[in-house]
Design a protein around this motif. Structure first.
Motif, PDB file in Angstrom:
ATOM      1  N   UNK A   1      -1.786   4.374  12.561  1.00  0.00           N
ATOM      2  CA  UNK A   1      -0.690   5.004  11.833  1.00  0.00           C
ATOM      3  C   UNK A   1      -1.147   5.290  10.413  1.00  0.00           C
ATOM      4  N   UNK A   2      -0.500   6.257   9.764  1.00  0.00           N
ATOM      5  CA  UNK A   2      -0.814   6.584   8.380  1.00  0.00           C
ATOM      6  C   UNK A   2       0.463   6.927   7.632  1.00  0.00           C
ATOM      7  N   UNK A   3       0.405   6.744   6.319  1.00  0.00           N
ATOM      8  CA  UNK A   3       1.472   7.199   5.430  1.00  0.00           C
ATOM      9  C   UNK A   3       0.840   8.269   4.548  1.00  0.00           C
TER      10      UNK A   3
ATOM     11  N   UNK B   1      -4.141   4.345   5.300  1.00  0.00           N
ATOM     12  CA  UNK B   1      -4.203   3.950   6.704  1.00  0.00           C
ATOM     13  C   UNK B   1      -3.353   2.718   6.915  1.00  0.00           C
ATOM     14  N   UNK B   2      -2.630   2.714   8.011  1.00  0.00           N
ATOM     15  CA  UNK B   2      -1.735   1.615   8.353  1.00  0.00           C
ATOM     16  C   UNK B   2      -2.116   1.097   9.737  1.00  0.00           C
TER      17      UNK B   2
ATOM     18  N   UNK C   1       1.965   8.605  13.381  1.00  0.00           N
ATOM     19  CA  UNK C   1       0.719   8.338  14.093  1.00  0.00           C
ATOM     20  C   UNK C   1      -0.309   9.326  13.562  1.00  0.00           C
ATOM     21  N   UNK C   2      -1.553   8.892  13.469  1.00  0.00           N
ATOM     22  CA  UNK C   2      -2.603   9.790  13.003  1.00  0.00           C
ATOM     23  C   UNK C   2      -2.764  10.931  13.994  1.00  0.00           C
TER      24      UNK C   2
ATOM     25  N   UNK D   1       0.837  -1.205   0.000  1.00  0.00           N
ATOM     26  CA  UNK D   1       0.000   0.000   0.000  1.00  0.00           C
ATOM     27  C   UNK D   1       0.871   1.254   0.000  1.00  0.00           C
ATOM     28  N   UNK D   2       1.956   1.216   0.748  1.00  0.00           N
ATOM     29  CA  UNK D   2       2.884   2.350   0.770  1.00  0.00           C
ATOM     30  C   UNK D   2       3.591   2.501  -0.575  1.00  0.00           C
ATOM     31  N   UNK D   3       3.918   1.378  -1.202  1.00  0.00           N
ATOM     32  CA  UNK D   3       4.524   1.396  -2.545  1.00  0.00           C
ATOM     33  C   UNK D   3       3.591   2.086  -3.532  1.00  0.00           C
TER      34      UNK D   3
END
Length: 178
Positions: free
Chosen positions: A64-66, A59-60, A77-78, A44-46
């Motif tokens: 957490x989020x990227x 959303x991770x 962190x969100x 998802x980050x890729x």
């Protein structure tokens, strides 16, 4: 290519895929504190960095989020969501603004300075966060500017924009705090 919670996307994309995935894994584990991260999140980050579009996010795990912000991938962190806030200021009375972590004292003075403002007597003075459609009149510029465009021009991260205080006089923005 990583500094703190940010990675330069151009440099990151220049790395071999196996190195890039290891960097993404380490960024995520440093924020979440967990070593057992599913490859779904790395993929998802890729995809996120391949898009490269500012403002895009995924959303991770572990709250957490990227996020892509102006050529950088940020893993964090969100941020807590700040609702709308507004505090009326009265002369001689301290006002605590928990959303900004400050206490403000409005007092009369004849001494000019960085934090001194002139406004008509009996004006409604307050500190609040942004609202849809806000605009202001920048010093030295003719006409008005949308606050949203100012934040974009100044590269203020989207997640931080609601937590910036605005000093207002009679409902008009007089000063952007910070």
């Amino acid at each position: 290519c990583v500094t703190g919670d940010r990675a330069d996307i151009k440099r990151l994309m220049g790395e071999h895929i196996s190195v890039r995935r290891r960097i993404l894994y380490r960024m995520l584990t440093s924020v979440t504190g967990f070593a057992d991260i599913s490859s779904v999140y790395i993929e998802a980050m890729e995809s996120l960095i391949a898009s490269g579009r500012t403002g895009k996010r995924v959303d991770l795990p572990s709250d957490t989020e990227a996020v892509i912000e102006y050529g950088a991938l940020i893993v964090r962190k969100k941020a807590p969501v700040h609702g709308s806030f507004e505090y009326e200021l009265k002369i001689g009375k301290e006002t605590t603004i928990p959303e900004l972590g400050v206490t403000v004292l409005l007092e009369e003075t004849n001494t000019p300075g960085k934090n001194a403002f002139t406004f008509p007597e009996n004006s409604a003075v307050s500190i609040r966060n942004r609202r849809e459609g806000d605009y202001f009149y920048p010093e030295g510029m003719f006409g008005r500017k949308k606050l949203k465009n100012y934040f974009i021009d100044e590269k203020i991260e989207r997640g931080k924009r609601n937590s910036i205080g605005l000093f207002t006089v009679n409902g008009e923005i007089a000063y952007i705090i910070g």
